[in-house]
Write a protein that holds these residues in place. Structure first.
Motif, PDB file in Angstrom:
ATOM      1  N   ILE A 302       0.635  -1.163   0.012  1.00 18.24           N
ATOM      2  CA  ILE A 302      -0.028  -0.124   0.046  1.00 18.24           C
ATOM      3  C   ILE A 302       0.871   1.358   0.186  1.00 18.24           C
ATOM      4  O   ILE A 302       1.905   1.285   0.805  1.00 18.24           O
ATOM      5  CB  ILE A 302      -0.989   0.006   1.339  1.00 18.24           C
ATOM      6  N   GLY A 303       0.552   2.365  -0.786  1.00 20.80           N
ATOM      7  CA  GLY A 303       1.434   3.375  -1.063  1.00 20.80           C
ATOM      8  C   GLY A 303       0.591   4.610  -1.722  1.00 20.80           C
ATOM      9  O   GLY A 303      -0.645   4.289  -1.984  1.00 20.80           O
ATOM     10  N   GLY A 304       1.353   5.472  -1.881  1.00 18.48           N
ATOM     11  CA  GLY A 304       0.397   6.625  -2.643  1.00 18.48           C
ATOM     12  C   GLY A 304       0.210   7.707  -1.867  1.00 18.48           C
ATOM     13  O   GLY A 304       0.024   8.802  -2.235  1.00 18.48           O
ATOM     14  N   ARG A 323       2.678  -4.290   3.360  1.00 21.10           N
ATOM     15  CA  ARG A 323       3.961  -3.803   3.014  1.00 21.10           C
ATOM     16  C   ARG A 323       3.672  -2.327   2.578  1.00 21.10           C
ATOM     17  O   ARG A 323       3.210  -1.970   1.721  1.00 21.10           O
ATOM     18  CB  ARG A 323       4.833  -4.521   2.040  1.00 21.10           C
ATOM     19  N   HIS A 324       3.767  -1.392   3.632  1.00 19.07           N
ATOM     20  CA  HIS A 324       3.737   0.182   3.082  1.00 19.07           C
ATOM     21  C   HIS A 324       5.100   0.543   2.439  1.00 19.07           C
ATOM     22  O   HIS A 324       6.186   0.212   2.823  1.00 19.07           O
ATOM     23  CB  HIS A 324       4.118   0.996   4.565  1.00 19.07           C
ATOM     24  N   VAL A 325       4.697   1.046   1.215  1.00 20.82           N
ATOM     25  CA  VAL A 325       5.594   1.752   0.285  1.00 20.82           C
ATOM     26  C   VAL A 325       5.377   3.146   0.072  1.00 20.82           C
ATOM     27  O   VAL A 325       4.464   3.550   0.118  1.00 20.82           O
ATOM     28  CB  VAL A 325       5.541   0.992  -1.053  1.00 20.82           C
ATOM     29  N   GLY A 327       6.425   6.194  -3.059  1.00 21.10           N
ATOM     30  CA  GLY A 327       6.920   6.417  -4.354  1.00 21.10           C
ATOM     31  C   GLY A 327       6.384   7.781  -5.095  1.00 21.10           C
ATOM     32  O   GLY A 327       5.557   8.503  -4.516  1.00 21.10           O
ATOM     33  N   MET A 328       6.958   8.152  -6.060  1.00 21.87           N
ATOM     34  CA  MET A 328       6.496   9.345  -6.650  1.00 21.87           C
ATOM     35  C   MET A 328       6.421   8.999  -8.290  1.00 21.87           C
ATOM     36  O   MET A 328       7.284   7.940  -8.624  1.00 21.87           O
ATOM     37  CB  MET A 328       7.253  10.270  -6.512  1.00 21.87           C
ATOM     38  N   THR A 329       5.813   9.769  -9.094  1.00 24.63           N
ATOM     39  CA  THR A 329       5.795   9.594 -10.537  1.00 24.63           C
ATOM     40  C   THR A 329       7.268   9.567 -11.053  1.00 24.63           C
ATOM     41  O   THR A 329       7.822   8.931 -11.712  1.00 24.63           O
ATOM     42  CB  THR A 329       5.007  10.635 -11.395  1.00 24.63           C
ATOM     43  N   GLU A 330       7.865  10.719 -10.421  1.00 25.77           N
ATOM     44  CA  GLU A 330       9.402  11.129 -10.569  1.00 25.77           C
ATOM     45  C   GLU A 330      10.314   9.990 -10.380  1.00 25.77           C
ATOM     46  O   GLU A 330      11.513  10.078 -10.714  1.00 25.77           O
ATOM     47  CB  GLU A 330       9.798  12.333 -10.130  1.00 25.77           C
ATOM     48  N   THR A 331       9.834   9.069  -9.488  1.00 25.71           N
ATOM     49  CA  THR A 331      10.872   8.137  -8.951  1.00 25.71           C
ATOM     50  C   THR A 331      10.337   6.384  -9.359  1.00 25.71           C
ATOM     51  O   THR A 331      10.930   5.481  -8.633  1.00 25.71           O
ATOM     52  CB  THR A 331      10.935   8.103  -7.317  1.00 25.71           C
ATOM     53  N   GLY A 417       9.770  16.965  -2.192  1.00 27.75           N
ATOM     54  CA  GLY A 417       8.635  17.725  -1.560  1.00 27.75           C
ATOM     55  C   GLY A 417       8.236  17.236  -0.446  1.00 27.75           C
ATOM     56  O   GLY A 417       6.990  17.565   0.269  1.00 27.75           O
ATOM     57  N   ASP A 418       8.638  16.099   0.107  1.00 25.22           N
ATOM     58  CA  ASP A 418       8.067  15.519   1.200  1.00 25.22           C
ATOM     59  C   ASP A 418       9.117  15.855   2.573  1.00 25.22           C
ATOM     60  O   ASP A 418      10.329  15.945   2.432  1.00 25.22           O
ATOM     61  CB  ASP A 418       8.191  14.059   1.202  1.00 25.22           C
ATOM     62  N   VAL A 419       8.428  15.983   3.762  1.00 19.76           N
ATOM     63  CA  VAL A 419       9.159  16.448   4.908  1.00 19.76           C
ATOM     64  C   VAL A 419       9.127  15.047   5.978  1.00 19.76           C
ATOM     65  O   VAL A 419       8.149  14.578   5.905  1.00 19.76           O
ATOM     66  CB  VAL A 419       8.417  17.387   5.678  1.00 19.76           C
ATOM     67  N   SER A 447      -0.158  16.772   9.159  1.00 19.26           N
ATOM     68  CA  SER A 447      -1.497  16.408   8.930  1.00 19.26           C
ATOM     69  C   SER A 447      -1.435  14.863   8.930  1.00 19.26           C
ATOM     70  O   SER A 447      -2.777  14.255   9.474  1.00 19.26           O
ATOM     71  CB  SER A 447      -1.959  17.064   7.583  1.00 19.26           C
ATOM     72  N   ILE A 448      -0.596  14.112   8.313  1.00 18.06           N
ATOM     73  CA  ILE A 448      -0.797  12.634   8.326  1.00 18.06           C
ATOM     74  C   ILE A 448      -1.062  11.967   9.623  1.00 18.06           C
ATOM     75  O   ILE A 448      -1.844  11.143   9.886  1.00 18.06           O
ATOM     76  CB  ILE A 448       0.353  12.071   7.631  1.00 18.06           C
ATOM     77  N   GLU A 449      -0.399  12.594  10.709  1.00 15.17           N
ATOM     78  CA  GLU A 449      -0.520  12.097  11.978  1.00 15.17           C
ATOM     79  C   GLU A 449      -1.832  12.297  12.582  1.00 15.17           C
ATOM     80  O   GLU A 449      -2.516  11.423  13.074  1.00 15.17           O
ATOM     81  CB  GLU A 449       0.706  12.708  12.926  1.00 15.17           C
ATOM     82  N   GLY A 523      -6.564   9.165  -6.497  1.00 15.24           N
ATOM     83  CA  GLY A 523      -7.082   8.362  -5.368  1.00 15.24           C
ATOM     84  C   GLY A 523      -6.517   8.935  -4.145  1.00 15.24           C
ATOM     85  O   GLY A 523      -6.751   8.583  -3.022  1.00 15.24           O
ATOM     86  N   LYS A 524      -5.650  10.323  -4.283  1.00 11.62           N
ATOM     87  CA  LYS A 524      -5.308  10.775  -3.063  1.00 11.62           C
ATOM     88  C   LYS A 524      -6.179  11.951  -2.468  1.00 11.62           C
ATOM     89  O   LYS A 524      -6.870  12.516  -3.184  1.00 11.62           O
ATOM     90  CB  LYS A 524      -3.844  11.382  -3.289  1.00 11.62           C
ATOM     91  N   LEU A 525      -6.237  12.201  -1.295  1.00  7.59           N
ATOM     92  CA  LEU A 525      -7.046  13.292  -0.764  1.00  7.59           C
ATOM     93  C   LEU A 525      -6.487  14.748  -1.520  1.00  7.59           C
ATOM     94  O   LEU A 525      -5.450  14.972  -1.646  1.00  7.59           O
ATOM     95  CB  LEU A 525      -6.648  13.496   0.691  1.00  7.59           C
TER      96      LEU A 525
HETATM   97  P1  AMP Z   1       2.557  10.952  -7.179  1.00  3.03           P
HETATM   98  O1  AMP Z   1       3.969  11.326  -7.918  1.00  3.03           O
HETATM   99  O2  AMP Z   1       1.396  11.683  -7.675  1.00  3.03           O
HETATM  100  O3  AMP Z   1       2.563   9.638  -7.287  1.00  3.03           O
HETATM  101  O4  AMP Z   1       2.919  11.550  -5.688  1.00  3.03           O
HETATM  102  C1  AMP Z   1       3.659  11.546  -4.766  1.00  3.03           C
HETATM  103  C2  AMP Z   1       3.762  11.976  -3.726  1.00  3.03           C
HETATM  104  O5  AMP Z   1       2.838  11.050  -2.789  1.00  3.03           O
HETATM  105  C3  AMP Z   1       4.956  11.761  -2.559  1.00  3.03           C
HETATM  106  O6  AMP Z   1       5.812  12.555  -2.852  1.00  3.03           O
HETATM  107  C4  AMP Z   1       4.313  11.745  -1.303  1.00  3.03           C
HETATM  108  O7  AMP Z   1       3.946  12.902  -0.748  1.00  3.03           O
HETATM  109  C5  AMP Z   1       3.103  11.064  -1.669  1.00  3.03           C
HETATM  110  N1  AMP Z   1       3.162   9.604  -1.147  1.00  3.03           N
HETATM  111  C6  AMP Z   1       3.266   8.382  -1.934  1.00  3.03           C
HETATM  112  N2  AMP Z   1       3.522   7.357  -1.126  1.00  3.03           N
HETATM  113  C7  AMP Z   1       3.336   7.641   0.027  1.00  3.03           C
HETATM  114  C8  AMP Z   1       3.157   7.036   1.549  1.00  3.03           C
HETATM  115  N3  AMP Z   1       3.216   5.811   1.281  1.00  3.03           N
HETATM  116  N4  AMP Z   1       2.979   7.916   2.384  1.00  3.03           N
HETATM  117  C9  AMP Z   1       2.582   9.064   2.308  1.00  3.03           C
HETATM  118  N5  AMP Z   1       2.526   9.828   1.182  1.00  3.03           N
HETATM  119  C10 AMP Z   1       2.973   9.064   0.025  1.00  3.03           C
END
Ligand code: AMP
Length: 552
Positions: A302-304, A323-325, A327-331, A417-419, A447-449, A523-525
């Motif tokens: 699960i991720g995203g 398994r929490h994962v 990732g990003m489109t760029e990765t 862009g993630d802290v 906000s996540i917590e 599917g993200k908030l």
């Molecule tokens: P996107 O490129 O649209 O898939 O968005 C990437 C962003 O989604 C990341 O920089 C994170 O902020 C967020 N993201 C992806 N996976 C997670 C995760 N497991 N927990 C929290 N945020 C996530």
């Protein structure tokens, strides 16, 4: 001195060649848009991908041309992944949940020459008929019996007819492994969407690393169902990983509701699946209200967006390990996976849960760096936080057809862009997106917590926390919730819920109940829209006028 090993390019076509040769009779099962379940094998996939490659050549496409897809997870989409990329063209997956204007923008920006679409998206195609006029062909991924007729789009081509006459002999070209293979646009929540152009090398290396036991851990014993769409960052690489390891593939097609997913998993003995948290929320709620269990499912990635710990526990109660994962489109997308180490085996269940709920530790091939506000690396104590930067062979170095550069790419590092916090074992926890964190009185509130805690309350179906402007503190958090049917939740219950779990000044000032929380196309908030809802409500008056503010 150079090594004396063969130069063997890492190509997407080599994955298919391997699967067809050594896992030729392994099944690919798809729920089709037309309705019935379709079954065939990796050998069949290979034959039809070659027919498709021949057809693309006949359409006059040149190496490097972009081919767009608007499609669910299914066998024809898989044929495009291999037939397009394998033949030296670029498979451009497009998210059909975007607005037609956004899709038209992306097609034009990418310079797509041909578009392949599932039947379901005919209404979208019709809405952007003008934008499709410059294409060589718009192909509907179905057979003659199901071909629609559209006065707005009189020249639609039928997929089965297109490939029917083609030979199933085709020599996959010996491309340079750095040749572009795929294109996926970022969701564009901030500014115009940007194209990330994957290469054969990046796709193969990403797949090899993700197949490892501490990442997705797939093998020829598995029946794998990617619920994460193939239009969302290559379904996290699963269409490449499953054939690489010889796993059975089970494609859910357009039906992503709880009942359909559960039925497919049970029928096809699915052992592994992957997707964003909202999908599992829907499935778990459906299963609980229908008294259902899993008989074959063992693992889910699960991720995203962040996985609430309560979701890990609910799945664990049904015999499924999460398994929490991250990732990003760029990765490409995967960079972190939360697999425990041997030394964690003796930990108490709550401690293990806390580790599993983190976004995870780096995959080999991905290097991470953190940077505090002073520009220096943060302490790896699991508490200090800073921005997360990453580099590696499957991280974007540029954007397609754009002068924009991935932030800090010029220094050789990509700013996510993630802290985050990181501990001594490399476990990363995302505190927030830089732009989503609530900055109150100089302190950052995650906000996540706060969302994870709200998510554990029995009345709450889904929770979001956003900032509202505040004269004294700059920003204050507000909880926005969608409740379960017939449920009730008050501001006092919210205060009770957070008291003792977070610092007093982190407790949201107010709670706002909405019928439904808006989500992005992946599917993200959708935090921007949720912030607007809160601001609009504040213009009408306070969110809750009856109670005094929470003391700080
Ligand atoms: P996107 O490129 O649209 O898939 O968005 C990437 C962003 O989604 C990341 O920089 C994170 O902020 C967020 N993201 C992806 N996976 C997670 C995760 N497991 N927990 C929290 N945020 C996530």
């Amino acid at each position: 001195m150079l090594g004396q090993m063969m130069q063997w390019p890492l190509l997407v076509s080599s994955i298919l060649r391997h699967a067809a040769s050594y896992h030729g009779d392994t099944e690919i099962v798809s729920r089709t848009v037309e309705g019935p379940i379709h079954r065939y094998t990796y050998a069949d996939l290979s034959r039809r991908a070659k027919q498709l490659a021949n057809a693309l050549g006949r359409l006059g496409l040149e190496p490097g041309d972009r081919v767009g897809t608007l499609a669910w997870n299914g066998y024809r989409h898989l044929e495009l992944y291999y037939g397009v990329s394998g033949s030296g063209l670029v498979c451009h997956t497009i998210n059909p949940r975007l607005f037609p204007e956004q899709i038209a923008f992306i097609i034009a920006h990418a310079g797509d020459r041909v578009l392949f679409s599932d039947l379901s998206f005919l209404p979208i195609l019709e809405q952007m008929a003008d934008a499709l006029k410059g294409l060589k062909a718009v192909v509907i991924m179905t057979d003659e019996a199901h071909m629609p007729s559209s006065p707005l789009l009189p020249d639609l081509v039928c997929y089965e007819t297109l490939i029917a006459e083609e030979a199933d002999e085709y020599e996959w070209p010996d491309l340079d492994e750095n040749t572009a293979s795929g294109l996926c646009y970022t969701s564009g929540t901030t500014g115009e969407p940007k194209g990330v152009l994957y290469s054969h090398r990046s796709s193969v290396l990403h797949a090899m690393s993700c197949a490892l036991p501490d990442v997705l851990g797939l093998s020829a014993l598995d029946s794998v169902s990617p619920v994460v769409p193939m239009f969302h960052v290559n379904a996290w690489g699963i269409p490449f990983i499953a054939p690489m390891v010889g796993a059975k593939l089970v494609m859910p097609g357009p039906k992503l509701d709880g009942a359909s997913i559960h039925e497919l998993f049970e029928q096809e003995g699915v052992t592994f699946t992957a997707g964003v948290p909202t999908v599992w929320l829907t499935l778990l709620d459906w299963m609980d209200s229908h008294g259902q269990s899993f008989t074959s499912l063992k693992r889910v990635a699960i991720g995203g967006s962040a996985v609430p710990p309560v979701m890990i526990s609910r799945l664990q109660d049904k015999g499924v390990t999460v398994r929490h994962v991250w990732g990003m489109t760029e990765t490409s997308p995967l960079g972190l996976a939360a697999a425990l180490k041997a030394k964690h085996e003796g930990l108490a269940p709550e401690q293990k849960l806390a580790l599993r709920a983190k976004q995870g530790r780096p995959l080999f091939g991905m290097e991470f760096r953190t940077r505090g506000t002073d520009g220096k690396p943060i302490a790896r104590d699991g508490k200090s936080f800073g921005s997360m930067l990453v580099r590696g062979p499957w991280v974007a170095a540029g954007y397609y057809n754009s002068p924009a550069s991935p932030a800090h790419a010029e220094e050789g590092w990509f700013d996510t862009g993630d802290v985050v916090t990181m501990d001594a074992d490399g476990f990363v926890q995302i505190v927030d997106r830089t732009k989503d964190a609530v900055k109150s009185g100089g302190e950052w509130i995650s906000s996540i917590e706060l969302e994870n805690i709200a998510q554990s309350h029995p009345a709450i179906k889904e929770a979001a926390v956003v900032a509202k402007p505040d004269e004294r503190w700059g920003e204050r958090p507000v909880l926005v919730v969608q409740l379960k049917p017939e449920a009730h939740f008050s501001r006092q219950e919210m205060i009770d819920l957070y008291t003792g779990k977070v610092a007093r000044w982190s407790i949201p000032d107010d709670v706002l109940v909405v019928d439904e929380l808006p989500h992005t196309a992946t599917g993200k908030l959708l935090k921007t829209a949720i912030r607007e809802i809160v601001v609009n409500r504040l213009q009408v008056g306070s969110l809750d006028e009856d109670l005094p503010p929470v003391s700080r």
